[in-house]
Design a protein around this motif. Structure first.
Motif, PDB file in Angstrom:
ATOM      1  N   ALA A  33      -2.442  -1.035  11.548  1.00  0.00           N
ATOM      2  CA  ALA A  33      -3.756  -1.689  11.416  1.00  0.00           C
ATOM      3  C   ALA A  33      -4.519  -1.643  12.739  1.00  0.00           C
ATOM      4  O   ALA A  33      -5.685  -1.232  12.783  1.00  0.00           O
ATOM      5  CB  ALA A  33      -3.575  -3.129  10.933  1.00  0.00           C
ATOM      6  N   HIS A 213       0.394  -8.363  12.782  1.00  0.00           N
ATOM      7  CA  HIS A 213       1.173  -8.507  11.551  1.00  0.00           C
ATOM      8  C   HIS A 213       0.975  -9.936  11.053  1.00  0.00           C
ATOM      9  O   HIS A 213       0.027 -10.187  10.349  1.00  0.00           O
ATOM     10  CB  HIS A 213       2.645  -8.151  11.775  1.00  0.00           C
ATOM     11  CG  HIS A 213       3.342  -7.875  10.475  1.00  0.00           C
ATOM     12  ND1 HIS A 213       4.520  -8.447  10.122  1.00  0.00           N
ATOM     13  CD2 HIS A 213       2.987  -7.103   9.443  1.00  0.00           C
ATOM     14  CE1 HIS A 213       4.878  -8.031   8.918  1.00  0.00           C
ATOM     15  NE2 HIS A 213       3.957  -7.207   8.487  1.00  0.00           N
ATOM     16  N   ASP A 304       6.986  -7.507   5.115  1.00  0.00           N
ATOM     17  CA  ASP A 304       5.529  -7.477   5.207  1.00  0.00           C
ATOM     18  C   ASP A 304       4.988  -8.849   4.815  1.00  0.00           C
ATOM     19  O   ASP A 304       5.663  -9.642   4.152  1.00  0.00           O
ATOM     20  CB  ASP A 304       4.950  -6.384   4.305  1.00  0.00           C
ATOM     21  CG  ASP A 304       3.646  -5.826   4.866  1.00  0.00           C
ATOM     22  OD1 ASP A 304       3.292  -6.134   6.024  1.00  0.00           O
ATOM     23  OD2 ASP A 304       2.956  -5.073   4.145  1.00  0.00           O
ATOM     24  N   PRO A 312      -5.339  -8.348   0.585  1.00  0.00           N
ATOM     25  CA  PRO A 312      -5.207  -8.622   2.024  1.00  0.00           C
ATOM     26  C   PRO A 312      -6.302  -9.544   2.567  1.00  0.00           C
ATOM     27  O   PRO A 312      -7.354  -9.720   1.937  1.00  0.00           O
ATOM     28  CB  PRO A 312      -5.340  -7.228   2.655  1.00  0.00           C
ATOM     29  CG  PRO A 312      -4.976  -6.268   1.593  1.00  0.00           C
ATOM     30  CD  PRO A 312      -5.418  -6.895   0.300  1.00  0.00           C
ATOM     31  N   PHE A 330      -0.809  -7.382   3.906  1.00  0.00           N
ATOM     32  CA  PHE A 330      -0.996  -6.109   3.209  1.00  0.00           C
ATOM     33  C   PHE A 330      -0.081  -5.965   1.987  1.00  0.00           C
ATOM     34  O   PHE A 330      -0.116  -4.941   1.314  1.00  0.00           O
ATOM     35  CB  PHE A 330      -0.794  -4.943   4.179  1.00  0.00           C
ATOM     36  CG  PHE A 330      -1.808  -4.916   5.303  1.00  0.00           C
ATOM     37  CD1 PHE A 330      -3.074  -5.461   5.137  1.00  0.00           C
ATOM     38  CD2 PHE A 330      -1.499  -4.353   6.530  1.00  0.00           C
ATOM     39  CE1 PHE A 330      -4.021  -5.432   6.163  1.00  0.00           C
ATOM     40  CE2 PHE A 330      -2.429  -4.318   7.563  1.00  0.00           C
ATOM     41  CZ  PHE A 330      -3.692  -4.865   7.379  1.00  0.00           C
ATOM     42  N   GLY A 334       0.358  -1.391   3.347  1.00  0.00           N
ATOM     43  CA  GLY A 334      -0.388  -1.388   4.604  1.00  0.00           C
ATOM     44  C   GLY A 334      -0.937  -0.042   5.032  1.00  0.00           C
ATOM     45  O   GLY A 334      -1.672   0.025   6.012  1.00  0.00           O
ATOM     46  N   SER A 337      -4.338  -0.184   3.168  1.00  0.00           N
ATOM     47  CA  SER A 337      -4.983  -1.443   3.582  1.00  0.00           C
ATOM     48  C   SER A 337      -5.383  -1.415   5.053  1.00  0.00           C
ATOM     49  O   SER A 337      -6.414  -1.981   5.428  1.00  0.00           O
ATOM     50  CB  SER A 337      -4.042  -2.634   3.340  1.00  0.00           C
ATOM     51  OG  SER A 337      -3.693  -2.708   1.987  1.00  0.00           O
ATOM     52  N   SER A 338      -4.578  -0.759   5.906  1.00  0.00           N
ATOM     53  CA  SER A 338      -4.941  -0.670   7.330  1.00  0.00           C
ATOM     54  C   SER A 338      -6.212   0.158   7.499  1.00  0.00           C
ATOM     55  O   SER A 338      -7.059  -0.140   8.337  1.00  0.00           O
ATOM     56  CB  SER A 338      -3.816  -0.012   8.135  1.00  0.00           C
ATOM     57  OG  SER A 338      -2.700  -0.858   8.206  1.00  0.00           O
TER      58      SER A 338
END
Ligand SMILES: Cc1cc2nc3c(=O)[nH]c(=O)nc-3n(C[C@H](O)[C@H](O)[C@H](O)COP(=O)(O)OP(=O)(O)OC[C@H]3O[C@@H](n4cnc5c(N)ncnc54)[C@H](O)[C@@H]3O)c2cc1C
Length: 432
Positions: A33, A213, A304, A312, A330, A334, A337-338
């Motif tokens: 991310a 995170h 996660d 998210p 996420f 992720g 999503s990142s």
């Protein structure tokens, strides 16, 4: 216990911060991310710096399975039910757009990017698959029903998304991170308005993005109520008949499959961190039963952050935290999503409109059944009279025999047997 990604990629190294620094934007945390935020801000010509407590991608990102897909379980039926068709469509569009961004970027990066179809199967429920298929039809997305996907056990069927992808996450990061302004071994110890105190100096920045995170500030945003952590285990197998495609059980406790060269990555054994679960034992038993000639060449595990509603949290950190942003939760998706987070946060910082800002806003309602479960788990953790206790909020830790660690069921902090912090949100080691 290193993942195959760690074993087969060399990440670039960056110096630690050694004096005070001023930049327009500071990013805290160098996982997928944070690094994608830094990459997109740099492409937009923004003055930024990223600080990472350890080495980049030393957290969850190095232990992912790296499927790049908008198929996040059987999520679209649920999203339509809880958010309506419009928002469910935005979620799909945002993640499909992220997949396309990867496709474009990876065309020029040697990172084992492969186009693959994605499948979510159900062992028992054709009904759930039908509901998802009709949800996707309402969203105008061309998914398909597959009656007998090539898995070594009987299923009720699967929902297929065509032309999704998988890659080597650390080879990808190696390429995009090499020219970024990054300080490794630079841990944020205190965060205030426009200022972050690190072990190497103080960084002043008008805007700060938290991609640690689990978000590192407790007193704003209520993330200790809005998030919990869920752990999963992975085996890399040789001599397992390889699957062409990426597969996932709709059941949270089910299995995941993808290929990686001549290896098969088998994931599962999942459980809320600090609670009992199948772990590697369950995966080994499955491999023995279904791939008797297979051998385990690597194993790893990771966790996660999971949100209350499966979407998210990307956007302003809290109500009274002007200039502070976050990307977290996420839900084990992720990769796309990142990329979504990097696009949304870059636009927010530049004052540009973004169609997905409201959908991912962390300020949306917390009134979801998972909130009560999180609250109850924390209360039980705090009231349980055992030692040792988590320095984060004082919950009783549970011993994880598979990984020889002390794990917190409340928010997911983890510690080695010598008390060293492994996973946040705790920022401190265990006291002897
Ligand atoms: C087993 C497993 C399989 C998965 N498979 C997939 C998949 O196939 N596809 C998919 O899309 N997603 C998958 N995911 C999810 C995905 O891997 C994660 O969502 C993603 O890697 C999280 O990235 P991140 O940047 O948020 O966190 P991280 O990678 O954990 O990065 C956070 C960074 O912040 C740093 N940090 C923390 N505190 C500080 C501080 N105070 N100062 C400075 N730095 C700090 C940490 O050191 C760390 O490097 C999977 C997850 C798991 C657990």
């Amino acid at each position: 216990m290193d993942s195959i990604w760690t074993q087969t990629a060399q990440l670039p190294r960056f110096p630690p911060l050694q004096s005070d620094l001023k930049s327009d934007v500071l990013i805290i945390g160098g996982g997928m991310a944070g690094l994608l935020c830094a990459y997109q801000l740099s492409q937009a010509g923004v003055d930024y710096a990223l600080v990472e407590a350890d080495r980049i991608c030393g957290g969850t990102t190095k232990n992912t399975t790296a499927k790049i897909t908008a198929q996040h379980g059987l999520i679209y039926h649920k999203l339509i039910r809880e958010f309506g068709v419009g928002r469910a469509r935005l979620y799909l569009e945002a993640n499909q757009a992220a997949l396309e961004q990867y496709r474009r970027l990876c065309a020029n990066i040697d990172c084992d990017f492969e186009e693959k179809d994605a499948f979510v199967y159900s062992i028992t429920s054709r009904k759930k698959l039908d509901q998802e298929l009709s949800a996707l039809e309402r969203l105008g997305f061309a998914s398909e029903y597959v009656e007998t996907p090539p898995l070594p056990f009987h299923v009720a069927g699967a929902v297929k998304f065509k032309r999704q992808a998988q890659f080597h996450p650390l080879k990808f990061i190696s390429a995009i991170a090499k020219d970024l302004r990054i300080y490794e071994h630079t841990k944020v110890l205190e965060l205030g308005p426009g200022k972050a105190v690190t072990n190497g100096g103080t960084v002043s920045a008008e805007k700060i993005i938290v991609t640690t995170h689990f978000p590192l500030l407790n007193k704003h945003g209520g993330y200790f109520l809005k998030l919990y952590q869920h752990r999963s285990y992975v085996l890399a197998l040789t001599n397992a008949s390889n699957v062409d495609g990426m597969y996932l059980d709709e059941d949270e406790k089910g299995l995941s499959f993808r290929s990686c060269g001549n290896l098969m990555l088998l994931g599962g054994g999942s459980h809320r961190t600090g609670k009992p679960g199948g772990g590697w034992k369950e995966l080994e038993a499955f491999a023995q039963a279904h791939y008797p000639n297979a051998q385990v060449t690597a194993r790893w595990a990771a966790q996660d952050c999971m949100t209350l509603d499966g979407v998210p949290y990307i956007g302003p950190y809290g109500k009274n935290t002007s200039g502070l942003y976050v990307a977290t939760g996420f839900n084990k998706w992720g990769m796309t999503s990142s990329m979504v987070a990097a696009s949304v946060l870059t636009d927010l910082i530049l004052g540009r409109d973004n169609p997905y800002t409201s959908l991912f806003s962390p300020a949306r309602t917390m009134l979801r059944p998972q909130l009560a479960l999180n609250g109850l788990t924390s209360l039980l953790g705090i009231l349980t009279p055992t030692a040792p206790r988590c320095p984060h909020m004082g919950c009783a830790l549970k011993y994880n025999a598979a990984e020889h660690s002390w794990d917190c069921p409340c928010h997911g902090s983890r510690f080695g047997t010598n008390g060293t912090l492994i996973d946040n949100p705790s920022t401190d080691d265990l006291q002897p």
